[in-house]
Write a protein that holds these residues in place. Sequence first.
Motif, PDB file in Angstrom:
ATOM      1  N   VAL A   1       0.844  -1.192   0.000  1.00  0.00           N
ATOM      2  CA  VAL A   1       0.000   0.000   0.000  1.00  0.00           C
ATOM      3  C   VAL A   1       0.879   1.242   0.000  1.00  0.00           C
ATOM      4  CG1 VAL A   1      -1.733   1.324   1.274  1.00  0.00           C
ATOM      5  CG2 VAL A   1      -1.898  -1.162   1.179  1.00  0.00           C
ATOM      6  N   ILE A   2       0.495   2.213  -0.830  1.00  0.00           N
ATOM      7  CA  ILE A   2       1.142   3.526  -0.830  1.00  0.00           C
ATOM      8  C   ILE A   2       0.182   4.465  -0.103  1.00  0.00           C
ATOM      9  CG2 ILE A   2       2.027   5.397  -2.254  1.00  0.00           C
ATOM     10  CD1 ILE A   2       2.459   3.306  -4.484  1.00  0.00           C
ATOM     11  N   TYR A   3       0.554   4.849   1.115  1.00  0.00           N
ATOM     12  CA  TYR A   3      -0.379   5.581   1.963  1.00  0.00           C
ATOM     13  C   TYR A   3      -0.436   7.067   1.657  1.00  0.00           C
ATOM     14  CZ  TYR A   3      -0.653   1.349   4.786  1.00  0.00           C
ATOM     15  OH  TYR A   3      -0.865   0.068   5.212  1.00  0.00           O
ATOM     16  N   ASP A   4       0.664   7.643   1.285  1.00  0.00           N
ATOM     17  CA  ASP A   4       0.715   9.090   1.108  1.00  0.00           C
ATOM     18  C   ASP A   4       1.071   9.424  -0.336  1.00  0.00           C
ATOM     19  OD1 ASP A   4       0.175   9.838   3.835  1.00  0.00           O
ATOM     20  OD2 ASP A   4       2.163   9.022   4.291  1.00  0.00           O
ATOM     21  N   LEU A   5       0.090   9.931  -1.040  1.00  0.00           N
ATOM     22  CA  LEU A   5       0.322  10.362  -2.417  1.00  0.00           C
ATOM     23  C   LEU A   5      -0.224  11.774  -2.549  1.00  0.00           C
ATOM     24  CD1 LEU A   5       1.319   9.532  -5.242  1.00  0.00           C
ATOM     25  CD2 LEU A   5      -1.029   8.899  -5.773  1.00  0.00           C
TER      26      LEU A   5
END
Length: 1000
Positions: A641-645
């Motif tokens: 998961v990429i939490y901060d975009l």
Amino acid sequence: MTLEKVWENPQILQINREKPRAYYIPCHDESAKSRNRQLSDHFRLLNGEWKFSYFSNVNDINDKHVSNEVDVSGWDRLLVPSCWQTNGYDQMQYVNVRYPFPFDPPHVPNENPAGVYVKDIQISDLSERKEQFIVFEGVSACFYLYVNGQFAGYSQGSRMPAEFNITPYLKDGKNRLTAVVLKWGDGSYLEDQDMWRYTGIFRDVYLLSRDAIRIEDVFNRAVLSEDLTQGELQIDLTAKGSCHAEVLLKDERGETVGHIAREINGTESLSMTVDSPALWNAENPVLYDLYVKSGEEVLHFHIGFRRITVEDGVFKINNEAVKLKGVNRHDSHPKLGHTIPLNHMKKDLLLMKKHNMNTVRASHYPNDPRFLTLCDQLGFYVIDEADLECHGAGEAGDIHWLSKQEDWQAAFLDRMERLVERDKNNPSVIIWSLGNEAGYGINHIKMAEWAKKRDATRLTHYESAAEGYKGHENTEALDMESRMYPTLQYVEEYAKNESKTKPMFLCEYSHAMGNGPGDAADYWELIYKYPKLMGGCIWEWNDHGISRTDDRGNVSYAYGGDFGETIHDGNFCIDGLVKPDRTPSTGLKEIKAVYKPVRFKMKSAEEGLVEVTNLFDFTNLSDYEIQWMVERDGEVVQQNVIYDLDLHPKASKVIQIPYDVPEASVSSYYLTVSLLQKKTEPWAEKGHEIGFEQFKLPVKKQIPEKRAGKHSLKTEKNGSKLVISGLDFTYVFNLEAGQFEKVSLNDYECLAGIPSFTAWRAPIDNDAPILQEWKKHGFDKLNMHTYKAEVVQEDESLIELQVHFSLSAFSRFPVVKGTANWKVHSSGAIAVTCQADVNGEVPYLPRFGLEIPMPKGNDEVEYFGNGPHESYMDMKSSVRKGRYLTTVQGMHEQYIYPQENGSRYGTDWAIVSNELGMGMKFSSNEGFSFNVSRYALAELTATSHDHQLQEDNSRTWVYIDYKMSGVGSGACGPALAENYQLNEKSISFSFEMEPVFKEH
């Protein structure tokens, strides 16, 4: 006769009805903010049982029926609100375009059904300081009101409130309210919408106790400076008498940001300045609260600061170009008809929100005012439409006839004025609509001009003023070019035409009737490409089926013609994205994928570089998270998961996804990237998937070695039958039929009949434009004819048979002529290659493939292909490649009107078996469309209701298709686009099948 016959006079629209005003419920304190009307001391709901007497002819009603002396103890009881047809009175009837009576304005049938409603109430608080008003929020089609036997008023216009001051007619103690409701009136000529024709008091009825000196109307306009940094709230207050008013504006935290106290006499204009206001939009619907206090009354209004403009042909909200991702919504309940409970409205909106919609067109009339409150709060753009449609005038010869008659102008204007006055304070309303499909003439022009003069903060729409319409006149007061069901070519040509200065709005497109729609993704490729295209609304939200329960408790849904009516339009009301009970169809899942507010594009598969584009108009993607996963043959092998975009609206960014896959493999690898909610919202839980994209990763495909047979093949010819046997398997090929008639493994029989090539599918609703051509050429009656079948190669490891065949109907040239080569390997695999030529004189084919009957009990389906639900070549945005385990029933999509359903586009392999895993495997390196059904094609073709379908008790039907034509939206939209038609005249098709016992 008590009733003065005004229902055939378009000059008399009301008697004693109050002037239209903004919607509000006066309350005694700031609890008005809750919008719970029952908390108000000034509000008294009159819903509940009323005494009711139905008359097949209004002329049978006399003075006695409306007097206080009439004995109603023996009358029926009818729930208010309700539609009387749903309670067993009168005729259920669904009509699309046609008037259900002769076109002879303003006259309606002499036998005009009517109902008399009676309610006795107690009133004990009459005083000179208060006035009593009764409000009917919706009565179809017109009605007379009596209070204690005295005539109190008349109103028409079914879907707007009618308010009457009944103070002079009331007394302390018992009071009798009587409403005489007529099915038809001259206003019915303006209410010819595509819908079930319901009658009665179908929305709420209530009393309002008002201060004698009071604020009667409020008009709020939240105006923003061009740079959006300064807000000005302009407030017009209209008072009865001279009264002191206090106005408070509070922000979303409850802090007061504006306050004015003033004496109001007549209409006074006030204003408040708000520095750096929080802005309202559908993605972040920030609302301020405005309280108007006067005497013992507190009025509450939602204030949303937003700026609606068109600049250089581009539609904008708050200076941002916005795309309207919309749907058309009728008031419709499967049991209650046009009576819509509040929770039902909310359920609709939450489902829309969950499926990425931001816009609702209130087709084709004003909704319950509480619906707009929900839109304010949840965040929807609303196209608010006047209760005006004259579609049937076109059937009579001139759809513009009524719109050109000046003696009908007051009736046209009345419907626009009542719409605007009621809903003028709802920030969700961004566009006023003059109605729908009522031609175009001077009456519409007057409506548009009046709306512009009254409210310059919103845009004005009307599709029937489109260029090319007969009677086309001045459209200067219209702010957009509106179209219904244009072709993609037309849309793109408009977008490119620099002389066209207005934005284009597709008020109806992509018709969602039955299996479909199949063309939405193509429209949105254009909408995103061209700034001048502002979006559109799918037709439509829900199927309008009427719920019926049989003796066994089974629920089915009825449509036009199911109630014995002679004038109807069949299943054309079964045309929604959700079923009558709001179960989502495949179409809704497809629209969710098309409307998704994010786009993923592979930039470099070797480096794992994916471009993310934020398609939100106002929301940073930091509010969401991105999940990615890699699957090998449908099994997840990597994920994260990429939490901060941090990605601003309409911006793009390339991210790197650190997956690791081999250079070559016998397996297939797919990357799926998804946008997920970070927090729970009213419409979806945390982790809800907003949208996804899937990419096949460039892993070189290693072809696994063919499994060699351990024993040599043996053949034996018995007349026209060739018996082929190997280790544990026996096949019988019928040389006359040109097909296998027996395929067995360990004596487990995999066939329940002889397969056949086929080109027919059970017609879907969207096949309407081509169906008669298909039937003309006998597509629905094709039989396979074998010219010649022979063995062309025979040895211990391979038997090859060649079959020359055709598909044709009686009295017709063959539609298809082809050659099929069947190769039986010693391993048991059967490979078929088909070369077919299609008759150049016939239209495109519905499908082409092999129909294979397998024994009943083969109910388990496992496949690697697109899923988890049905897909077609033009309806596949919502599916993803994977390995799925389901059942034959799980493959079936239950359409109220049976039709082709359940196909899986782009299948690599599929196994149909019993629960023990005994069955057949089908595979192809080229991919194929695949379907399994318990219903024969003939059954699906001939049956008109889903609950009447009869399962085939002897077999399971399997379809391995080279191709299936797309589904489109041709039931009302344009014909299926050529690139989605199976119009090839030379077909080459190959796949393998074999009996298998899989692990179970």
